[in-house]
Design a protein around this motif. Structure first.
Motif, PDB file in Angstrom:
ATOM      1  N   ILE A 272      47.835 -29.063 -87.890  1.00  0.00           N
ATOM      2  CA  ILE A 272      47.667 -28.053 -86.854  1.00  0.00           C
ATOM      3  C   ILE A 272      47.100 -26.786 -87.489  1.00  0.00           C
ATOM      4  O   ILE A 272      47.787 -26.114 -88.271  1.00  0.00           O
ATOM      5  CB  ILE A 272      49.015 -27.720 -86.178  1.00  0.00           C
ATOM      6  N   PRO A 273      45.851 -26.431 -87.175  1.00  0.00           N
ATOM      7  CA  PRO A 273      45.289 -25.200 -87.735  1.00  0.00           C
ATOM      8  C   PRO A 273      45.944 -23.973 -87.115  1.00  0.00           C
ATOM      9  O   PRO A 273      46.506 -24.056 -86.009  1.00  0.00           O
ATOM     10  CB  PRO A 273      43.812 -25.278 -87.345  1.00  0.00           C
ATOM     11  N   PHE A 274      45.891 -22.842 -87.832  1.00  0.00           N
ATOM     12  CA  PHE A 274      46.397 -21.640 -87.201  1.00  0.00           C
ATOM     13  C   PHE A 274      45.430 -21.258 -86.075  1.00  0.00           C
ATOM     14  O   PHE A 274      44.261 -21.655 -86.088  1.00  0.00           O
ATOM     15  CB  PHE A 274      46.654 -20.509 -88.201  1.00  0.00           C
ATOM     16  N   PRO A 275      45.911 -20.530 -85.058  1.00  0.00           N
ATOM     17  CA  PRO A 275      45.076 -20.222 -83.896  1.00  0.00           C
ATOM     18  C   PRO A 275      43.754 -19.559 -84.293  1.00  0.00           C
ATOM     19  O   PRO A 275      43.729 -18.635 -85.100  1.00  0.00           O
ATOM     20  CB  PRO A 275      45.937 -19.263 -83.067  1.00  0.00           C
ATOM     21  N   ASP A 276      42.677 -20.060 -83.713  1.00  0.00           N
ATOM     22  CA  ASP A 276      41.331 -19.500 -83.884  1.00  0.00           C
ATOM     23  C   ASP A 276      40.786 -19.570 -85.307  1.00  0.00           C
ATOM     24  O   ASP A 276      39.860 -18.842 -85.649  1.00  0.00           O
ATOM     25  CB  ASP A 276      41.281 -18.045 -83.383  1.00  0.00           C
ATOM     26  N   SER A 277      41.322 -20.458 -86.150  1.00  0.00           N
ATOM     27  CA  SER A 277      40.814 -20.510 -87.526  1.00  0.00           C
ATOM     28  C   SER A 277      39.371 -21.004 -87.576  1.00  0.00           C
ATOM     29  O   SER A 277      38.577 -20.525 -88.384  1.00  0.00           O
ATOM     30  CB  SER A 277      41.716 -21.331 -88.447  1.00  0.00           C
ATOM     31  N   GLU A 278      38.997 -21.944 -86.711  1.00  0.00           N
ATOM     32  CA  GLU A 278      37.611 -22.400 -86.713  1.00  0.00           C
ATOM     33  C   GLU A 278      36.672 -21.270 -86.298  1.00  0.00           C
ATOM     34  O   GLU A 278      35.623 -21.065 -86.912  1.00  0.00           O
ATOM     35  CB  GLU A 278      37.403 -23.601 -85.792  1.00  0.00           C
ATOM     36  N   ALA A 279      37.047 -20.518 -85.270  1.00  0.00           N
ATOM     37  CA  ALA A 279      36.226 -19.388 -84.832  1.00  0.00           C
ATOM     38  C   ALA A 279      36.099 -18.356 -85.951  1.00  0.00           C
ATOM     39  O   ALA A 279      35.019 -17.787 -86.163  1.00  0.00           O
ATOM     40  CB  ALA A 279      36.818 -18.749 -83.579  1.00  0.00           C
ATOM     41  N   LEU A 280      37.182 -18.134 -86.671  1.00  0.00           N
ATOM     42  CA  LEU A 280      37.148 -17.195 -87.796  1.00  0.00           C
ATOM     43  C   LEU A 280      36.178 -17.684 -88.863  1.00  0.00           C
ATOM     44  O   LEU A 280      35.347 -16.920 -89.363  1.00  0.00           O
ATOM     45  CB  LEU A 280      38.551 -17.020 -88.376  1.00  0.00           C
ATOM     46  N   LEU A 281      36.256 -18.960 -89.215  1.00  0.00           N
ATOM     47  CA  LEU A 281      35.355 -19.507 -90.221  1.00  0.00           C
ATOM     48  C   LEU A 281      33.904 -19.426 -89.745  1.00  0.00           C
ATOM     49  O   LEU A 281      33.008 -19.071 -90.515  1.00  0.00           O
ATOM     50  CB  LEU A 281      35.723 -20.951 -90.545  1.00  0.00           C
ATOM     51  N   ARG A 282      33.668 -19.704 -88.473  1.00  0.00           N
ATOM     52  CA  ARG A 282      32.312 -19.627 -87.916  1.00  0.00           C
ATOM     53  C   ARG A 282      31.800 -18.187 -87.892  1.00  0.00           C
ATOM     54  O   ARG A 282      30.590 -17.960 -87.808  1.00  0.00           O
ATOM     55  CB  ARG A 282      32.265 -20.234 -86.518  1.00  0.00           C
ATOM     56  N   ARG A 283      32.678 -17.217 -87.948  1.00  0.00           N
ATOM     57  CA  ARG A 283      32.272 -15.809 -88.059  1.00  0.00           C
ATOM     58  C   ARG A 283      32.044 -15.424 -89.514  1.00  0.00           C
ATOM     59  O   ARG A 283      31.083 -14.731 -89.847  1.00  0.00           O
ATOM     60  CB  ARG A 283      33.342 -14.904 -87.441  1.00  0.00           C
ATOM     61  N   VAL A 284      32.919 -15.890 -90.400  1.00  0.00           N
ATOM     62  CA  VAL A 284      32.859 -15.516 -91.813  1.00  0.00           C
ATOM     63  C   VAL A 284      31.605 -16.067 -92.490  1.00  0.00           C
ATOM     64  O   VAL A 284      30.974 -15.374 -93.296  1.00  0.00           O
ATOM     65  CB  VAL A 284      34.142 -15.992 -92.538  1.00  0.00           C
ATOM     66  N   ILE A 285      31.233 -17.305 -92.189  1.00  0.00           N
ATOM     67  CA  ILE A 285      30.067 -17.910 -92.847  1.00  0.00           C
ATOM     68  C   ILE A 285      28.794 -17.112 -92.576  1.00  0.00           C
ATOM     69  O   ILE A 285      28.094 -16.732 -93.526  1.00  0.00           O
ATOM     70  CB  ILE A 285      29.925 -19.398 -92.471  1.00  0.00           C
ATOM     71  N   PRO A 286      28.452 -16.792 -91.320  1.00  0.00           N
ATOM     72  CA  PRO A 286      27.239 -15.999 -91.094  1.00  0.00           C
ATOM     73  C   PRO A 286      27.303 -14.600 -91.727  1.00  0.00           C
ATOM     74  O   PRO A 286      26.284 -14.078 -92.172  1.00  0.00           O
ATOM     75  CB  PRO A 286      27.136 -15.901 -89.572  1.00  0.00           C
ATOM     76  N   GLU A 287      28.501 -14.014 -91.761  1.00  0.00           N
ATOM     77  CA  GLU A 287      28.629 -12.709 -92.430  1.00  0.00           C
ATOM     78  C   GLU A 287      28.211 -12.832 -93.894  1.00  0.00           C
ATOM     79  O   GLU A 287      27.461 -11.992 -94.402  1.00  0.00           O
ATOM     80  CB  GLU A 287      30.077 -12.210 -92.358  1.00  0.00           C
TER      81      GLU A 287
END
Length: 135
Positions: free
Chosen positions: A38-53
């Motif tokens: 079970i991932p922590f809430p919104d971890s995929e969205a966070l990763l999808r934000r961090v990579i482009p940054e």
């Protein structure tokens, strides 16, 4: 003792004592996240934000714990060069949760893959992130 402060690398990280019941609840929650993937809430969205940054060379250091921000700042050119080499982001797939609580993803780019892991501090800031060659 009501609290401790970890002094490491020029940074201070305070930690308040919690009672045994709360400590057990935290440990049980982590055990369930690991076992049931079970991932922590919104971890995929966070990763999808961090990579482009990082691809732009503009990591959000304010969203990181100070010690991580210092390392990320130092390594930003290396990470950007690797992401430039890999090309455009294609997909992100959740793999699981490590014993220490990091969410782990397989990330596919147009010219390769990375395994990416990230963890959060209790205040919601990134406390850890890694990128390593995928299999």
């Amino acid at each position: 003792m009501e609290s401790v402060v970890l002094h490491q690398g020029g940074y201070e990280q305070p930690a308040k004592r919690i009672d045994e019941r709360k400590a057990r609840a935290v440990a049980d929650d982590l055990e369930k996240r690991v076992k049931d993937k079970i991932p922590f809430p919104d971890s995929e969205a966070l990763l999808r934000r961090v990579i482009p940054e990082h691809q732009r060379g503009e990591p959000d250091y304010d969203a990181m714990m100070p010690a991580l921000a210092a390392v990320a700042h130092e390594q930003a050119p290396i990470v950007k060069a690797e992401l430039d080499r890999l090309g455009a982001l294609r997909s992100v797939a959740f793999k699981g949760v490590l014993q220490e609580g990091s969410d782990v993803y397989d990330v596919r780019f147009e010219r390769g893959t990375l395994e990416c892991g990230l963890s959060l501090a209790p205040d919601g800031k990134l406390s850890g992130i890694y990128f390593r060659p995928g299999l």
